[in-house]
Design a protein around this motif. Structure first.
Motif, PDB file in Angstrom:
ATOM      1  N   VAL A 155       0.713  -1.240   0.051  1.00  0.00           N
ATOM      2  CA  VAL A 155      -0.117   0.003   0.046  1.00  0.00           C
ATOM      3  C   VAL A 155       1.039   1.166  -0.009  1.00  0.00           C
ATOM      4  CG1 VAL A 155      -1.936  -1.146   1.192  1.00  0.00           C
ATOM      5  CG2 VAL A 155      -0.074   0.351   2.535  1.00  0.00           C
ATOM      6  N   CYS A 156       0.197   2.389  -0.620  1.00  0.00           N
ATOM      7  CA  CYS A 156       0.828   3.573  -0.315  1.00  0.00           C
ATOM      8  C   CYS A 156      -0.054   4.382   0.502  1.00  0.00           C
ATOM      9  CB  CYS A 156       1.223   4.115  -1.696  1.00  0.00           C
ATOM     10  SG  CYS A 156       1.728   5.838  -1.758  1.00  0.00           S
ATOM     11  N   PHE A 157       0.321   5.085   1.495  1.00  0.00           N
ATOM     12  CA  PHE A 157      -0.473   5.917   2.323  1.00  0.00           C
ATOM     13  C   PHE A 157      -0.871   7.334   1.545  1.00  0.00           C
ATOM     14  CE2 PHE A 157       1.108   3.112   5.649  1.00  0.00           C
ATOM     15  CZ  PHE A 157       0.032   2.580   5.715  1.00  0.00           C
ATOM     16  N   THR A 158      -1.993   7.854   1.567  1.00  0.00           N
ATOM     17  CA  THR A 158      -2.040   9.170   0.811  1.00  0.00           C
ATOM     18  C   THR A 158      -2.778   9.993   1.857  1.00  0.00           C
ATOM     19  OG1 THR A 158      -4.544   8.317   0.441  1.00  0.00           O
ATOM     20  CG2 THR A 158      -2.921   8.164  -1.538  1.00  0.00           C
ATOM     21  N   GLN A 159      -2.825   9.661   3.077  1.00  0.00           N
ATOM     22  CA  GLN A 159      -3.500  10.570   4.305  1.00  0.00           C
ATOM     23  C   GLN A 159      -3.151   9.744   5.492  1.00  0.00           C
ATOM     24  OE1 GLN A 159      -7.396  12.183   4.052  1.00  0.00           O
ATOM     25  NE2 GLN A 159      -7.739  11.752   6.254  1.00  0.00           N
ATOM     26  N   VAL A 160      -2.695  10.629   6.499  1.00  0.00           N
ATOM     27  CA  VAL A 160      -2.268   9.823   7.717  1.00  0.00           C
ATOM     28  C   VAL A 160      -2.892  10.631   9.013  1.00  0.00           C
ATOM     29  CG1 VAL A 160      -0.184   8.847   6.977  1.00  0.00           C
ATOM     30  CG2 VAL A 160      -0.153  11.098   7.955  1.00  0.00           C
ATOM     31  N   ASN A 161      -3.058  10.114  10.092  1.00  0.00           N
ATOM     32  CA  ASN A 161      -3.637  10.761  11.123  1.00  0.00           C
ATOM     33  C   ASN A 161      -2.657  10.275  12.424  1.00  0.00           C
ATOM     34  OD1 ASN A 161      -4.753  11.776  13.551  1.00  0.00           O
ATOM     35  ND2 ASN A 161      -6.758  11.039  12.696  1.00  0.00           N
ATOM     36  N   PHE A 162      -1.804  10.940  13.043  1.00  0.00           N
ATOM     37  CA  PHE A 162      -0.719  10.757  13.786  1.00  0.00           C
ATOM     38  C   PHE A 162      -1.289  10.423  15.145  1.00  0.00           C
ATOM     39  CE2 PHE A 162       1.866  12.866  10.812  1.00  0.00           C
ATOM     40  CZ  PHE A 162       2.654  12.015  10.180  1.00  0.00           C
ATOM     41  N   ASP A 163      -2.683  11.167  15.131  1.00  0.00           N
ATOM     42  CA  ASP A 163      -3.253  10.805  16.662  1.00  0.00           C
ATOM     43  C   ASP A 163      -4.508   9.843  16.771  1.00  0.00           C
ATOM     44  OD1 ASP A 163      -1.735  13.216  17.633  1.00  0.00           O
ATOM     45  OD2 ASP A 163      -3.129  14.434  16.214  1.00  0.00           O
ATOM     46  N   SER A 164      -4.713   9.048  15.670  1.00  0.00           N
ATOM     47  CA  SER A 164      -5.713   8.071  15.658  1.00  0.00           C
ATOM     48  C   SER A 164      -5.647   6.973  14.964  1.00  0.00           C
ATOM     49  CB  SER A 164      -7.010   9.001  15.337  1.00  0.00           C
ATOM     50  OG  SER A 164      -8.239   8.088  15.390  1.00  0.00           O
ATOM     51  N   HIS A 165      -6.554   5.836  15.196  1.00  0.00           N
ATOM     52  CA  HIS A 165      -6.492   4.815  14.508  1.00  0.00           C
ATOM     53  C   HIS A 165      -7.219   4.881  12.842  1.00  0.00           C
ATOM     54  CE1 HIS A 165      -4.695   2.027  17.200  1.00  0.00           C
ATOM     55  NE2 HIS A 165      -5.395   2.781  18.285  1.00  0.00           N
ATOM     56  N   LYS A 166      -7.969   6.139  13.049  1.00  0.00           N
ATOM     57  CA  LYS A 166      -8.943   6.260  12.138  1.00  0.00           C
ATOM     58  C   LYS A 166      -8.271   7.689  11.264  1.00  0.00           C
ATOM     59  CE  LYS A 166     -12.895   4.214  13.922  1.00  0.00           C
ATOM     60  NZ  LYS A 166     -14.033   3.853  13.433  1.00  0.00           N
ATOM     61  N   GLY A 167      -9.035   8.000  10.175  1.00  0.00           N
ATOM     62  CA  GLY A 167      -8.323   9.153   9.334  1.00  0.00           C
ATOM     63  C   GLY A 167      -7.376   8.639   8.308  1.00  0.00           C
ATOM     64  N   TRP A 168      -6.985   7.685   8.272  1.00  0.00           N
ATOM     65  CA  TRP A 168      -5.932   7.187   7.308  1.00  0.00           C
ATOM     66  C   TRP A 168      -6.498   6.736   5.879  1.00  0.00           C
ATOM     67  CZ3 TRP A 168      -0.729   5.846   8.667  1.00  0.00           C
ATOM     68  CH2 TRP A 168      -0.128   6.307   9.900  1.00  0.00           C
ATOM     69  N   ARG A 169      -5.972   6.911   4.710  1.00  0.00           N
ATOM     70  CA  ARG A 169      -6.408   6.680   3.571  1.00  0.00           C
ATOM     71  C   ARG A 169      -5.293   5.816   2.849  1.00  0.00           C
ATOM     72  NH1 ARG A 169     -11.156   8.154   2.100  1.00  0.00           N
ATOM     73  NH2 ARG A 169     -10.871   7.774  -0.027  1.00  0.00           N
ATOM     74  N   ALA A 170      -5.352   5.178   2.070  1.00  0.00           N
ATOM     75  CA  ALA A 170      -4.259   4.408   1.221  1.00  0.00           C
ATOM     76  C   ALA A 170      -4.646   3.676  -0.231  1.00  0.00           C
ATOM     77  CB  ALA A 170      -3.507   3.201   2.076  1.00  0.00           C
ATOM     78  N   VAL A 171      -3.755   3.972  -1.110  1.00  0.00           N
ATOM     79  CA  VAL A 171      -3.745   3.056  -2.396  1.00  0.00           C
ATOM     80  C   VAL A 171      -3.585   1.789  -2.155  1.00  0.00           C
ATOM     81  CG1 VAL A 171      -3.101   3.073  -4.801  1.00  0.00           C
ATOM     82  CG2 VAL A 171      -3.474   5.173  -3.625  1.00  0.00           C
ATOM     83  N   ILE A 172      -4.631   0.869  -2.638  1.00  0.00           N
ATOM     84  CA  ILE A 172      -4.066  -0.533  -2.326  1.00  0.00           C
ATOM     85  C   ILE A 172      -3.936  -1.358  -3.580  1.00  0.00           C
ATOM     86  CG2 ILE A 172      -5.212  -2.519  -1.431  1.00  0.00           C
ATOM     87  CD1 ILE A 172      -6.868  -0.777   0.603  1.00  0.00           C
ATOM     88  N   GLY A 173      -2.704  -1.838  -3.772  1.00  0.00           N
ATOM     89  CA  GLY A 173      -2.590  -2.466  -4.953  1.00  0.00           C
ATOM     90  C   GLY A 173      -2.169  -1.647  -6.214  1.00  0.00           C
ATOM     91  N   ALA A 174      -2.413  -2.043  -7.205  1.00  0.00           N
ATOM     92  CA  ALA A 174      -1.843  -1.160  -8.481  1.00  0.00           C
ATOM     93  C   ALA A 174      -2.781  -0.173  -9.015  1.00  0.00           C
ATOM     94  CB  ALA A 174      -1.544  -2.251  -9.681  1.00  0.00           C
ATOM     95  N   GLY A 175      -3.916  -0.065  -8.225  1.00  0.00           N
ATOM     96  CA  GLY A 175      -5.096   1.043  -8.867  1.00  0.00           C
ATOM     97  C   GLY A 175      -4.529   2.234  -8.337  1.00  0.00           C
ATOM     98  N   ASP A 176      -5.269   3.375  -8.751  1.00  0.00           N
ATOM     99  CA  ASP A 176      -5.179   4.656  -8.432  1.00  0.00           C
ATOM    100  C   ASP A 176      -6.199   5.226  -7.527  1.00  0.00           C
ATOM    101  OD1 ASP A 176      -2.964   5.349 -10.229  1.00  0.00           O
ATOM    102  OD2 ASP A 176      -4.371   5.741 -12.056  1.00  0.00           O
TER     103      ASP A 176
END
Length: 87
Positions: A1-22
């Motif tokens: 995966v490639c993280f596109t959004q991170v949240n250093f203070d919580s388990h939620k609020g993260w986004r990622a590109v999964i696999g070969a897609g955009d």
């Protein structure tokens, strides 16, 4: 995966590109050890870094739609130079 959004203070609020897609997807970060490393600034990662993860997808369906919850159970490998590698 490639993280596109991170949240250093919580388990939620993260986004990622999964696999070969955009497309990126909301993911829950359930790997506490990884979060502690990032929060403690032991190492850094850059936008575009790739990670090997253990991912759980949970599908819930109703008559009108299907929803997916994606949970990163563990971050197993960070594809980066040895001096920047988190795992």
């Amino acid at each position: 995966v490639c993280f596109t959004q991170v949240n250093f203070d919580s388990h939620k609020g993260w986004r990622a590109v999964i696999g070969a897609g955009d497309d990126d997807y909301a993911v829950e970060m359930a790997d506490d050890a990884f979060l502690k490393k990032v929060q403690g600034k032991q190492q850094a990662f850059l936008k575009g870094d790739l990670f090997e993860v253990t991912l759980e997808e949970i599908k819930s369906s109703s008559a009108s739609r299907s929803d997916y919850k994606r949970v990163i159970k563990s971050v197993d490998r960070h594809f980066a130079g040895k001096d920047r590698r988190l795992t």
